[in-house]
Design a protein around this motif. Sequence first.
Motif, PDB file in Angstrom:
ATOM      1  N   ILE A 159       1.007  -1.166   0.103  1.00  0.00           N
ATOM      2  CA  ILE A 159      -0.053  -0.133   0.151  1.00  0.00           C
ATOM      3  C   ILE A 159       0.866   1.320   0.045  1.00  0.00           C
ATOM      4  O   ILE A 159       1.569   1.584   1.058  1.00  0.00           O
ATOM      5  N   ILE A 160       0.854   2.071  -1.220  1.00  0.00           N
ATOM      6  CA  ILE A 160       1.590   3.077  -1.304  1.00  0.00           C
ATOM      7  C   ILE A 160       1.087   4.371  -0.662  1.00  0.00           C
ATOM      8  O   ILE A 160      -0.257   4.411  -0.601  1.00  0.00           O
ATOM      9  N   ARG A 161       1.876   5.201   0.112  1.00  0.00           N
ATOM     10  CA  ARG A 161       1.272   6.137   1.229  1.00  0.00           C
ATOM     11  C   ARG A 161       0.737   7.009   0.038  1.00  0.00           C
ATOM     12  O   ARG A 161       1.504   7.648  -1.009  1.00  0.00           O
ATOM     13  N   ASN A 162      -0.305   7.419   0.483  1.00  0.00           N
ATOM     14  CA  ASN A 162      -1.228   8.651  -0.516  1.00  0.00           C
ATOM     15  C   ASN A 162      -2.059   9.645   0.482  1.00  0.00           C
ATOM     16  O   ASN A 162      -3.009   9.281   0.585  1.00  0.00           O
ATOM     17  N   PRO A 163      -1.513  10.739   0.830  1.00  0.00           N
ATOM     18  CA  PRO A 163      -2.157  11.420   1.827  1.00  0.00           C
ATOM     19  C   PRO A 163      -3.577  11.922   1.313  1.00  0.00           C
ATOM     20  O   PRO A 163      -4.477  12.673   1.897  1.00  0.00           O
ATOM     21  N   ASP A 164      -3.635  12.379  -0.112  1.00  0.00           N
ATOM     22  CA  ASP A 164      -4.731  12.850  -0.924  1.00  0.00           C
ATOM     23  C   ASP A 164      -5.701  11.756  -1.301  1.00  0.00           C
ATOM     24  O   ASP A 164      -6.752  12.146  -1.723  1.00  0.00           O
ATOM     25  N   ALA A 165      -5.380  10.478  -1.113  1.00  0.00           N
ATOM     26  CA  ALA A 165      -6.700   9.489  -1.441  1.00  0.00           C
ATOM     27  C   ALA A 165      -7.395   8.896  -0.194  1.00  0.00           C
ATOM     28  O   ALA A 165      -6.958   9.119   0.704  1.00  0.00           O
ATOM     29  N   PRO A 166      -8.656   8.451  -0.643  1.00  0.00           N
ATOM     30  CA  PRO A 166      -9.070   7.902   0.573  1.00  0.00           C
ATOM     31  C   PRO A 166      -8.298   6.903   1.182  1.00  0.00           C
ATOM     32  O   PRO A 166      -7.835   6.142   0.394  1.00  0.00           O
ATOM     33  N   PRO A 167      -8.609   6.686   2.513  1.00  0.00           N
ATOM     34  CA  PRO A 167      -7.524   5.713   3.168  1.00  0.00           C
ATOM     35  C   PRO A 167      -7.973   4.501   2.814  1.00  0.00           C
ATOM     36  O   PRO A 167      -9.159   3.876   2.781  1.00  0.00           O
ATOM     37  N   ILE A 168      -7.046   3.589   2.778  1.00  0.00           N
ATOM     38  CA  ILE A 168      -7.426   1.968   2.737  1.00  0.00           C
ATOM     39  C   ILE A 168      -7.344   1.527   4.278  1.00  0.00           C
ATOM     40  O   ILE A 168      -6.304   1.632   5.044  1.00  0.00           O
ATOM     41  N   PRO A 169      -8.249   0.883   4.795  1.00  0.00           N
ATOM     42  CA  PRO A 169      -8.332   0.277   6.127  1.00  0.00           C
ATOM     43  C   PRO A 169      -7.352  -0.658   6.332  1.00  0.00           C
ATOM     44  O   PRO A 169      -6.604  -1.309   5.282  1.00  0.00           O
ATOM     45  N   PRO A 170      -7.058  -1.104   7.472  1.00  0.00           N
ATOM     46  CA  PRO A 170      -6.054  -2.330   7.634  1.00  0.00           C
ATOM     47  C   PRO A 170      -6.581  -3.428   6.956  1.00  0.00           C
ATOM     48  O   PRO A 170      -7.895  -3.906   6.838  1.00  0.00           O
ATOM     49  N   LEU A 171      -5.775  -4.275   6.315  1.00  0.00           N
ATOM     50  CA  LEU A 171      -6.186  -5.442   5.624  1.00  0.00           C
ATOM     51  C   LEU A 171      -5.575  -6.573   6.390  1.00  0.00           C
ATOM     52  O   LEU A 171      -4.440  -6.490   7.015  1.00  0.00           O
ATOM     53  N   PRO A 172      -6.110  -7.829   6.273  1.00  0.00           N
ATOM     54  CA  PRO A 172      -5.618  -9.009   7.008  1.00  0.00           C
ATOM     55  C   PRO A 172      -4.096  -9.366   6.589  1.00  0.00           C
ATOM     56  O   PRO A 172      -3.506  -9.802   7.483  1.00  0.00           O
TER      57      PRO A 172
END
Length: 257
Positions: free
Chosen positions: A212-225
């Motif tokens: 998961i590439i950090r992108n403070p401008d995108a909707p956040p990706i929740p924690p994944l298993p």
Amino acid sequence: MVPPLSLLVFSDLDGTLLDHRDYSWDAARPGLDALRQMGAGLVLASSKTAAEIAPLRAAMGASDWPAIVENGAGILWPGDAAGNDRDQYDRLRAVLHDAPREFTGFGDMTAEQISRHTGLPVEAATRAANRQFSEPGLWTGSEADLDAFLNAIARQGIHARRGGRFLTLSFGRTKADAMAEVTARLRPARTIALGDAPNDVEMIEAADRGVIIRNPDAPPIPPLPGEAQGTIHRTTRSGPAGWSDAITRLVDEISRH
């Protein structure tokens, strides 16, 4: 006999391999060089059209590999010309003919307007408008009205995906669906998938290693298993710099083992 493919990398573009603001991929060069040195394949996977991806793929030296276009709705195989079969797109636009005014698709915009919303030069925005399978657009209404809109078009077989900037509508197929088709054909020993937005999650989870590439401008990706299991990790740097960090680390890890 063709040697087995040791590694195939599937990568989102905007906000991942391309800088979110200026679309540069200069910071990714160390990672691209590392892939090239080990003979790994690079599959670009984006909401971009075939007309947009073809020159990018050539510039990155990845023309020998397929590319996933329009969020998985199509695949541009090596040697294929960027096609102009618009049957699916025309059917999609027909359904959207009476869509609420709060949704403005690329088909409703001029190249200049697309350029203004994306930051692309007008020539590149024209390629972005050359769609075959899907319709990105901007939603300016409320979340409640959006839910009603999405439910209405879902009854007509249209699926919606949220990327880093646009809401993209299509008749289905995800990046992960196209990834499975490419993987079945090329049969790599290992896969890596990288992305920065919710529409990349299925692809990230389908790979042997996900990033998961950090992108403070995108909707956040929740924690994944996979994060708890150690198969998925997040970068500290954003965009192509974070992409390069992840690729060089994973290539080194694979080479050592």
